[in-house]
Design an enzyme around this catalytic site. Structure first.
Site: not given
Ligand code: AMP
Length: 273
Positions: A21-22, A28, A139, A178
């Site tokens: 989701m960037g 990532h 994970q 987040r």
């Protein structure tokens, strides 16, 4: 996207895909690096998927920075960034939902009842668009990995799902897009999640198999810090997510699963013991 991917496959290329989701971080990047090592063409998808957010969740304020993402993906070895808009993914008249049962029901399924339908639907679409030989997931989202594996198995989709380890900050906090929502004070407090997981791991390794004892230690460790609300702090079978009423069997794999809220931010983490 699909034409490019089909051409690459016809040219004999193995395609590795990293759906995100960037607002990329090193978690990532580790997936992209792994994809690079196992593929000829590496595609990273960036799509904040409206279908997997409930109306009260953070879809509209989810952090975005495409310029920075482009640099991080490039440095990690990505060949193609696929960044569709919601209108391209879900044009007027779009009417499909993929709903996986069983493994979607507990934990996240209780607190985010529509979430995994949105995940399964978008992942099916992204894997088909990118013609992925292998798709790489973290994970960090343990239950999501199980849902995606179930999706491809149940629907006979020809993609290998590769699960990669959770990347953490130096103080143990699992990397997450987040985390930028956290105030400096809450950022410090958030390290208690990893501490709780480690404490429970130590307890299990010392021989404790009673689920209530393990879960009590998780909760107590977290609630020793102020400001946390626990959605769940659980121990479950690492293969099925089932929870024994009393105790785990000696040889059973155990996954510790946490979801908490802290100052308006929802954090998840897990550890397999
Ligand atoms: P997201 O952008 O949060 O949807 O995550 C995209 C992919 O990156 C998912 O497969 C996540 O599980 C994975 N991911 C997110 N955070 C981490 C992390 N800290 N370590 C490894 N993989 C991660």
């Amino acid at each position: 996207m699909q034409r490019l991917a089909l051409d690459a496959r016809r040219g004999g290329k193995r395609i590795g895909v990293v759906p995100t989701m960037g607002f990329l971080h090193d978690g990532h990047a580790s997936l992209i690096r792994e994809a690079r090592s196992q593929s000829d063409l590496v595609i990273t998808t960036i799509f904040v998927n409206p279908l997997q957010f409930a109306p009260n969740e953070d879809f509209s304020r989810y952090p975005r920075d495409l310029e920075r993402d482009t640099r991080i993906a490039d440095e990690a070895g990505c060949d193609v960034l696929f960044t569709p808009t919601p209108e391209e993914m879900y044009p007027p008249g779009f009417d499909a939902t993929i709903s996986i049962g069983g493994v979607t029901a507990p934990f996240e399924g209780v607190f985010r009842p529509t979430h995994y339908d949105g995940v399964a639907t978008v992942v099916a679409k992204l894997l088909t668009l990118t013609q992925a030989d292998k798709a790489f997931f973290g994970q960090k989202d343990y239950q999501q990995c199980m849902v995606v594996k179930k999706l491809v198995r149940d629907l006979s989709m020809p993609h290998d799902i590769i699960v990669c380890p959770t990347q953490r900050e130096a103080d143990g906090l699992a990397m997450s897009s987040r985390n930028v929502y956290l105030s400096p004070e809450n950022r410090t407090k958030a390290t208690v999640l990893h501490k709780a997981l480690q404490a429970a791991q130590t307890l299990i390794r010392a021989g404790e198999r009673r689920r209530a004892r393990i879960e009590a230690l998780l909760s107590e460790t977290i609630l020793a810090e102020s400001g946390f609300t626990i959605d769940y702090a659980a121990a479950a079978d690492s293969m099925t997510l089932e929870q024994p009423s009393e105790a785990f069997a000696q040889e059973q794999g155990i996954v510790l699963l946490l979801a908490v809220r802290l100052g308006g931010t929802r954090l998840i983490d897990n550890l397999v013991v």
